[in-house]
Design a protein around this motif. Structure first.
Motif, PDB file in Angstrom:
ATOM      1  N   ALA A 186      16.946   3.105   0.327  1.00 17.69           N
ATOM      2  CA  ALA A 186      16.161   1.900   0.607  1.00 17.69           C
ATOM      3  C   ALA A 186      16.049   0.990  -0.614  1.00 17.69           C
ATOM      4  O   ALA A 186      16.146  -0.230  -0.501  1.00 17.69           O
ATOM      5  CB  ALA A 186      14.774   2.297   1.110  1.00 17.69           C
ATOM      6  N   PHE A 187      15.837   1.579  -1.804  1.00 17.92           N
ATOM      7  CA  PHE A 187      15.637   0.733  -2.982  1.00 17.92           C
ATOM      8  C   PHE A 187      16.892  -0.075  -3.313  1.00 17.92           C
ATOM      9  O   PHE A 187      16.795  -1.216  -3.768  1.00 17.92           O
ATOM     10  CB  PHE A 187      15.202   1.574  -4.191  1.00 17.92           C
ATOM     11  CG  PHE A 187      16.271   2.448  -4.771  1.00 17.92           C
ATOM     12  CD1 PHE A 187      17.155   1.958  -5.714  1.00 17.92           C
ATOM     13  CD2 PHE A 187      16.393   3.768  -4.374  1.00 17.92           C
ATOM     14  CE1 PHE A 187      18.148   2.770  -6.247  1.00 17.92           C
ATOM     15  CE2 PHE A 187      17.373   4.586  -4.900  1.00 17.92           C
ATOM     16  CZ  PHE A 187      18.257   4.086  -5.837  1.00 17.92           C
ATOM     17  N   TYR A 188      18.073   0.504  -3.090  1.00 21.63           N
ATOM     18  CA  TYR A 188      19.323  -0.215  -3.356  1.00 21.63           C
ATOM     19  C   TYR A 188      19.442  -1.413  -2.408  1.00 21.63           C
ATOM     20  O   TYR A 188      19.835  -2.522  -2.806  1.00 21.63           O
ATOM     21  CB  TYR A 188      20.511   0.733  -3.169  1.00 21.63           C
ATOM     22  CG  TYR A 188      21.768   0.330  -3.916  1.00 21.63           C
ATOM     23  CD1 TYR A 188      22.005  -0.985  -4.289  1.00 21.63           C
ATOM     24  CD2 TYR A 188      22.724   1.279  -4.248  1.00 21.63           C
ATOM     25  CE1 TYR A 188      23.159  -1.337  -4.975  1.00 21.63           C
ATOM     26  CE2 TYR A 188      23.883   0.935  -4.941  1.00 21.63           C
ATOM     27  CZ  TYR A 188      24.092  -0.373  -5.298  1.00 21.63           C
ATOM     28  OH  TYR A 188      25.227  -0.722  -5.978  1.00 21.63           O
ATOM     29  N   LYS A 201      20.044 -12.843 -10.353  1.00 22.04           N
ATOM     30  CA  LYS A 201      21.150 -11.920 -10.584  1.00 22.04           C
ATOM     31  C   LYS A 201      20.997 -11.142 -11.887  1.00 22.04           C
ATOM     32  O   LYS A 201      21.463 -10.004 -12.008  1.00 22.04           O
ATOM     33  CB  LYS A 201      22.475 -12.687 -10.600  1.00 22.04           C
ATOM     34  CG  LYS A 201      22.746 -13.498  -9.340  1.00 22.04           C
ATOM     35  CD  LYS A 201      22.881 -12.620  -8.121  1.00 22.04           C
ATOM     36  CE  LYS A 201      23.243 -13.444  -6.888  1.00 22.04           C
ATOM     37  NZ  LYS A 201      23.348 -12.622  -5.675  1.00 22.04           N
ATOM     38  N   THR A 202      20.360 -11.750 -12.897  1.00 24.80           N
ATOM     39  CA  THR A 202      20.277 -11.108 -14.211  1.00 24.80           C
ATOM     40  C   THR A 202      19.511  -9.795 -14.152  1.00 24.80           C
ATOM     41  O   THR A 202      19.936  -8.779 -14.694  1.00 24.80           O
ATOM     42  CB  THR A 202      19.607 -12.047 -15.229  1.00 24.80           C
ATOM     43  OG1 THR A 202      20.341 -13.264 -15.279  1.00 24.80           O
ATOM     44  CG2 THR A 202      19.589 -11.413 -16.607  1.00 24.80           C
ATOM     45  N   GLY A 203      18.356  -9.812 -13.483  1.00 21.66           N
ATOM     46  CA  GLY A 203      17.576  -8.589 -13.383  1.00 21.66           C
ATOM     47  C   GLY A 203      16.221  -8.827 -12.768  1.00 21.66           C
ATOM     48  O   GLY A 203      15.769  -9.976 -12.633  1.00 21.66           O
ATOM     49  N   ILE A 218      14.088  -0.997 -10.947  1.00 15.84           N
ATOM     50  CA  ILE A 218      14.577  -2.040 -11.852  1.00 15.84           C
ATOM     51  C   ILE A 218      16.072  -2.213 -11.633  1.00 15.84           C
ATOM     52  O   ILE A 218      16.808  -1.229 -11.520  1.00 15.84           O
ATOM     53  CB  ILE A 218      14.299  -1.661 -13.317  1.00 15.84           C
ATOM     54  CG1 ILE A 218      12.822  -1.896 -13.641  1.00 15.84           C
ATOM     55  CG2 ILE A 218      15.157  -2.481 -14.264  1.00 15.84           C
ATOM     56  CD1 ILE A 218      12.471  -1.675 -15.085  1.00 15.84           C
ATOM     57  N   TYR A 219      16.506  -3.456 -11.547  1.00 16.82           N
ATOM     58  CA  TYR A 219      17.939  -3.713 -11.474  1.00 16.82           C
ATOM     59  C   TYR A 219      18.331  -4.689 -12.580  1.00 16.82           C
ATOM     60  O   TYR A 219      17.522  -5.492 -13.058  1.00 16.82           O
ATOM     61  CB  TYR A 219      18.337  -4.263 -10.102  1.00 16.82           C
ATOM     62  CG  TYR A 219      17.914  -5.686  -9.827  1.00 16.82           C
ATOM     63  CD1 TYR A 219      18.744  -6.765 -10.140  1.00 16.82           C
ATOM     64  CD2 TYR A 219      16.687  -5.962  -9.237  1.00 16.82           C
ATOM     65  CE1 TYR A 219      18.358  -8.074  -9.883  1.00 16.82           C
ATOM     66  CE2 TYR A 219      16.293  -7.262  -8.975  1.00 16.82           C
ATOM     67  CZ  TYR A 219      17.137  -8.315  -9.298  1.00 16.82           C
ATOM     68  OH  TYR A 219      16.748  -9.607  -9.044  1.00 16.82           O
ATOM     69  N   GLU A 220      19.574  -4.573 -13.010  1.00 14.63           N
ATOM     70  CA  GLU A 220      20.120  -5.456 -14.035  1.00 14.63           C
ATOM     71  C   GLU A 220      21.526  -5.851 -13.614  1.00 14.63           C
ATOM     72  O   GLU A 220      22.345  -4.989 -13.288  1.00 14.63           O
ATOM     73  CB  GLU A 220      20.147  -4.747 -15.390  1.00 14.63           C
ATOM     74  CG  GLU A 220      20.535  -5.651 -16.546  1.00 14.63           C
ATOM     75  CD  GLU A 220      20.382  -4.954 -17.889  1.00 14.63           C
ATOM     76  OE1 GLU A 220      20.516  -5.646 -18.915  1.00 14.63           O
ATOM     77  OE2 GLU A 220      20.126  -3.731 -17.909  1.00 14.63           O
ATOM     78  N   ASN A 221      21.780  -7.158 -13.577  1.00 13.96           N
ATOM     79  CA  ASN A 221      23.068  -7.679 -13.101  1.00 13.96           C
ATOM     80  C   ASN A 221      23.396  -7.164 -11.702  1.00 13.96           C
ATOM     81  O   ASN A 221      24.544  -6.838 -11.396  1.00 13.96           O
ATOM     82  CB  ASN A 221      24.184  -7.319 -14.086  1.00 13.96           C
ATOM     83  CG  ASN A 221      23.975  -7.941 -15.452  1.00 13.96           C
ATOM     84  OD1 ASN A 221      23.525  -9.081 -15.562  1.00 13.96           O
ATOM     85  ND2 ASN A 221      24.278  -7.193 -16.499  1.00 13.96           N
ATOM     86  N   GLY A 222      22.362  -7.082 -10.869  1.00 12.40           N
ATOM     87  CA  GLY A 222      22.542  -6.667  -9.487  1.00 12.40           C
ATOM     88  C   GLY A 222      22.677  -5.176  -9.277  1.00 12.40           C
ATOM     89  O   GLY A 222      22.855  -4.723  -8.141  1.00 12.40           O
ATOM     90  N   PRO A 224      21.065  -1.288  -9.590  1.00 12.56           N
ATOM     91  CA  PRO A 224      19.847  -0.501  -9.820  1.00 12.56           C
ATOM     92  C   PRO A 224      19.996   0.380 -11.055  1.00 12.56           C
ATOM     93  O   PRO A 224      21.021   1.028 -11.248  1.00 12.56           O
ATOM     94  CB  PRO A 224      19.732   0.355  -8.549  1.00 12.56           C
ATOM     95  CG  PRO A 224      20.562  -0.335  -7.531  1.00 12.56           C
ATOM     96  CD  PRO A 224      21.684  -0.977  -8.288  1.00 12.56           C
ATOM     97  N   LYS A 225      18.961   0.397 -11.885  1.00 10.72           N
ATOM     98  CA  LYS A 225      19.000   1.180 -13.118  1.00 10.72           C
ATOM     99  C   LYS A 225      18.019   2.348 -13.094  1.00 10.72           C
ATOM    100  O   LYS A 225      18.331   3.446 -13.541  1.00 10.72           O
ATOM    101  CB  LYS A 225      18.686   0.273 -14.316  1.00 10.72           C
ATOM    102  CG  LYS A 225      19.732  -0.804 -14.581  1.00 10.72           C
ATOM    103  CD  LYS A 225      21.031  -0.194 -15.074  1.00 10.72           C
ATOM    104  CE  LYS A 225      22.036  -1.262 -15.465  1.00 10.72           C
ATOM    105  NZ  LYS A 225      23.295  -0.691 -15.985  1.00 10.72           N
TER     106      LYS A 225
END
Length: 423
Positions: A186-188, A201-203, A218-222, A224-225
């Motif tokens: 779900a988070f993705y 798009k950056t984060g 948290i996502y960075e450049n699209g 998930p991190k």
């Protein structure tokens, strides 16, 4: 007789079962149908009532098939975020030194090898999501099929979840007669929809305040991190109301959704709910409700801020709130008061016919599907099927064939579960 095609996206949250059918074209997708059913089959990250979940799954599919006058028995599953683990992977393989044309076989080999190394301890690998490929020294390739090279590597994100929940949910869905084609966390899906919808798009820090829990990703450049789960959500708010006013949890949750105003600074002494108690009539004001719930909200938001600070520099990305909390009047004002120096967004998917529903994760899944479908050369659309009618003289034979296929699938289920999508 009717024919249709569409992506059948099945979402399972801790209290709602959702089935969305969408049709994609080159520029956008169109909603064909949407049904949801409340459930209490999952509690504290565990499946506690398989029969209820089976019943709800059958119900949403029956409604959908009746509405669309077709037969759908596939699902692209959006899996709940309970205790999910994200891992970044980078793995390569050598090909023929003279150069080899890269095919789907090479991609599947990379996925299988990544799966062997991506398994988290005491968890089940949910799936692997390619980010980019490198062929020889050329990087950031979205789809390498057809290129010539002597080496190929895959940068990917793998997601693992509690093994018991994974196996029980998958088994229950198949017991319902539904074939799972692919799985997305779900988070993705939320990250995909938020990044696309807000053009961030950056984060970003996506905070999904759900029923049983709050998911912070948290996502960075699209991509998930990190993800963290807080065991606080809308259920906690309802529990406070149930305890204070001595009413059932269901009545408290209805009160929360229909009558509560969360911002005590602007709440009024206006009667919004009247309870008939043995001791007499109790009038509940907007101000009283806001004051009752403010302490819980403050505690939740403090925990959210602690998680974001723990994330370090990535926590400086904009904060995006989604989920059920946004539907309660005054909720946005309360949240904003705790993040006055931050860039705050409140996001709801702006899809015609679905604005009143919490479907961000389903819309995000719909946007992920064409890319993954093209890469893996799979057909995720519902098969074009003829409607099976009772008066059809061959219907009995068809049903018997379906039952036989279901039994065969059941026997194979536990054997294939560990290599669900990569063979």
């Amino acid at each position: 007789m009717a024919y249709m095609t569409g992506y059948p996206i099945l979402g399972i949250t801790s209290n709602i079962l959702q089935l969305l059918i969408v049709e994609n074209d080159d520029t956008e997708f169109h909603v064909l149908s949407y049904y949801e059913e409340p459930h209490s089959a999952i509690k504290d990250g565990n499946l506690v009532d398989a029969n209820e979940l089976i019943d709800k799954i059958k119900k949403v599919y029956e409604k959908t098939n009746f509405f669309l006058n077709t037969t759908i028995n596939d699902a692209l599953l959006v899996f709940p975020d309970v205790q999910a683990t994200i891992k970044g992977n980078d793995l390569g393989i050598l090909l023929n030194t003279e150069g080899t044309e890269i095919t789907l076989t090479h991609i599947r080999e990379l996925l299988r090898e990544t799966a062997k190394k991506a398994q988290a301890v005491n968890q089940q690998l949910l799936n692997i999501y390619p980010i980019s490929f490198t062929v020889n020294d050329v990087s950031d390739i979205e789809n390498p099929q057809g290129l010539i090279g002597n080496s190929i590597s895959l940068k990917s994100v793998s997601v693992s979840v509690p093994e018991g929940l994974f196996m029980n949910v998958l088994h229950t869905i198949e017991q319902s007669g539904i074939n799972v084609l692919d799985i997305f966390p779900a988070f993705y899906c939320n990250v995909t929809e938020v990044a696309s919808g807000l053009n961030l798009k950056t984060g970003g820090n996506v905070i999904d305040v759900g029923y049983d829990y709050t998911a912070i990703s948290i996502y960075e450049n699209g991509i998930p991190k990190k993800i963290r789960i807080l065991r606080q959500g809308m259920k906690g708010l309802a529990d406070i109301l149930a305890k204070k006013y001595q009413i059932s949890h269901d009545n408290a949750y209805d009160l929360l959704k229909t009558s509560v105003y969360l911002d005590e600074k602007t709440a009024e002494e206006l009667v919004v709910y009247r309870l008939e108690l043995p001791t007499g009539v109790l009038d509940i004001t907007e101000q009283d409700l806001a004051q009752t719930l403010s302490a819980y909200l403050e505690e939740l938001i403090v925990e959210i801020r602690d998680v974001l600070e723990h994330f370090g520099k990535q926590s400086q990305f904009p904060i995006i709130f989604i989920g059920e909390l946004l539907k309660i009047p005054g909720g946005k004002e309360v949240i904003s008061s705790f993040f006055d120096k931050k860039e705050i967004y409140f996001y709801t998917s702006d899809v015609v016919g679905l604005r009143e529903f919490n479907v961000t994760q389903l819309i995000g899944c719909a946007k992920l599907l064409p890319i993954r479908e093209k890469l893996l050369k799979q057909n995720y659309e519902t098969a074009k099927t003829e409607d099976i009618r009772l008066e059809d003289k061959n219907s009995k034979k068809k049903v018997q064939q379906q039952e036989k296929q279901k039994d065969e699938k059941e026997k194979k289920f536990w054997d294939k579960i560990t290599t669900y999508f990569f063979d």
